[in-house]
Motif scaffolding. Structure first.
Motif, PDB file in Angstrom:
ATOM      1  N   GLU A   1       0.712  -1.203   0.005  1.00 19.98           N
ATOM      2  CA  GLU A   1       0.072  -0.052   0.137  1.00 19.98           C
ATOM      3  C   GLU A   1       0.758   1.211   0.047  1.00 19.98           C
ATOM      4  O   GLU A   1       0.651   2.295  -0.854  1.00 19.98           O
ATOM      5  CB  GLU A   1      -1.145  -0.070   1.408  1.00 19.98           C
ATOM      6  N   ILE A   2       1.880   1.129   0.947  1.00 24.20           N
ATOM      7  CA  ILE A   2       3.029   2.322   0.601  1.00 24.20           C
ATOM      8  C   ILE A   2       3.423   2.532  -0.537  1.00 24.20           C
ATOM      9  O   ILE A   2       3.554   3.732  -1.368  1.00 24.20           O
ATOM     10  CB  ILE A   2       4.054   2.337   1.862  1.00 24.20           C
TER      11      ILE A   2
ATOM     12  N   ARG B   1       1.959   1.558  -3.378  1.00 24.42           N
ATOM     13  CA  ARG B   1       0.946   2.231  -4.394  1.00 24.42           C
ATOM     14  C   ARG B   1       0.829   3.592  -4.234  1.00 24.42           C
ATOM     15  O   ARG B   1       0.663   4.405  -5.321  1.00 24.42           O
ATOM     16  CB  ARG B   1      -0.309   1.542  -4.042  1.00 24.42           C
ATOM     17  N   ARG B   2       0.825   4.322  -2.994  1.00 26.94           N
ATOM     18  CA  ARG B   2       0.659   5.640  -2.898  1.00 26.94           C
ATOM     19  C   ARG B   2       1.685   6.159  -3.114  1.00 26.94           C
ATOM     20  O   ARG B   2       1.641   7.583  -3.680  1.00 26.94           O
ATOM     21  CB  ARG B   2       0.575   5.734  -1.133  1.00 26.94           C
TER      22      ARG B   2
ATOM     23  N   GLU C   1       1.479   6.551  -6.917  1.00 29.29           N
ATOM     24  CA  GLU C   1       0.433   7.700  -7.185  1.00 29.29           C
ATOM     25  C   GLU C   1       0.736   8.968  -7.283  1.00 29.29           C
ATOM     26  O   GLU C   1       0.815   9.881  -8.033  1.00 29.29           O
ATOM     27  CB  GLU C   1      -0.906   7.493  -6.586  1.00 29.29           C
ATOM     28  N   ALA C   2       1.456   9.234  -6.082  1.00 27.62           N
ATOM     29  CA  ALA C   2       2.134  10.640  -5.998  1.00 27.62           C
ATOM     30  C   ALA C   2       3.072  10.919  -6.998  1.00 27.62           C
ATOM     31  O   ALA C   2       3.169  11.998  -7.665  1.00 27.62           O
ATOM     32  CB  ALA C   2       2.491  10.867  -4.624  1.00 27.62           C
TER      33      ALA C   2
ATOM     34  N   GLU D   1       7.484   0.535  -4.964  1.00 26.88           N
ATOM     35  CA  GLU D   1       6.285   0.751  -5.581  1.00 26.88           C
ATOM     36  C   GLU D   1       5.538  -0.496  -5.790  1.00 26.88           C
ATOM     37  O   GLU D   1       4.209  -0.599  -5.813  1.00 26.88           O
ATOM     38  CB  GLU D   1       6.296   1.485  -7.006  1.00 26.88           C
TER      39      GLU D   1
ATOM     40  N   VAL E   1       3.726  15.838  -1.046  1.00 31.46           N
ATOM     41  CA  VAL E   1       2.409  15.218  -0.163  1.00 31.46           C
ATOM     42  C   VAL E   1       3.122  15.388   1.522  1.00 31.46           C
ATOM     43  O   VAL E   1       4.155  15.290   1.771  1.00 31.46           O
ATOM     44  CB  VAL E   1       2.197  13.896  -0.407  1.00 31.46           C
TER      45      VAL E   1
ATOM     46  N   SER F   1       0.182  10.698   4.279  1.00 31.31           N
ATOM     47  CA  SER F   1      -0.576  10.416   3.137  1.00 31.31           C
ATOM     48  C   SER F   1      -0.108   9.096   2.461  1.00 31.31           C
ATOM     49  O   SER F   1      -0.590   8.488   1.769  1.00 31.31           O
ATOM     50  CB  SER F   1      -0.760  11.404   2.006  1.00 31.31           C
ATOM     51  N   LEU F   2       1.130   8.830   2.766  1.00 32.89           N
ATOM     52  CA  LEU F   2       2.002   7.705   2.301  1.00 32.89           C
ATOM     53  C   LEU F   2       1.647   6.382   2.915  1.00 32.89           C
ATOM     54  O   LEU F   2       1.821   5.309   2.528  1.00 32.89           O
ATOM     55  CB  LEU F   2       3.186   7.833   2.186  1.00 32.89           C
TER      56      LEU F   2
ATOM     57  N   PRO G   1      -0.530   3.701   5.203  1.00 32.14           N
ATOM     58  CA  PRO G   1      -1.997   3.064   5.326  1.00 32.14           C
ATOM     59  C   PRO G   1      -2.617   3.527   6.757  1.00 32.14           C
ATOM     60  O   PRO G   1      -1.804   3.146   7.534  1.00 32.14           O
ATOM     61  CB  PRO G   1      -1.998   1.637   5.004  1.00 32.14           C
TER      62      PRO G   1
END
Length: 114
Positions: free
Chosen positions: A10-11, A13-14, A17-18, A44, A64, A68-69, A71
């Motif tokens: 999840e980290i 993925r975030r 995205e950023a 990633e 960011v 926000s990075l 979960p």
């Protein structure tokens, strides 16, 4: 460890995205944070652990908030499957189910430490 894989996935993925929102390549981001493109790819994909201090470099260079990075607990609990019949579990409120998931996840963690 399933939770660990979920967290790093999840980290990653975030971060991806950023990075994409900032129109950076993996190589660009790697240069900004002092890592290779291969490391960025692995991060990633959730295949490479990222030290907490590095998260701050990622957040700063991706514009960011560091949080926000990460979960949140809801994400982690949504990936915990309680044993039992799905129909039986639906009779409980979300708060009760989340509490049960926390207890169940902690009990499974304790089993792995033996």
């Amino acid at each position: 460890m399933m939770n660990e894989e979920l967290i790093y996935g999840e980290i990653g993925r975030r971060i991806r995205e950023a990075r994409e929102e900032n129109k950076l390549t993996q190589e660009d981001l790697g240069k900004l944070v002092g890592l290779t493109r291969t490391s960025i790819t692995n991060i990633e994909r959730g295949k490479q652990k990222i030290p907490i201090d590095s998260l701050y470099y990622f957040a700063k260079n991706l514009n960011v908030n560091v949080f926000s990075l990460l979960p949140n607990e809801g994400f982690l609990l949504s990936n915990v499957e309680l044993p039992g019949n799905e129909e039986e579990l639906q009779q409980f409120t979300p708060d009760v189910l989340n509490f049960a998931k926390k207890v169940y996840a902690n009990s499974k963690k304790g089993e792995g430490e033996s």
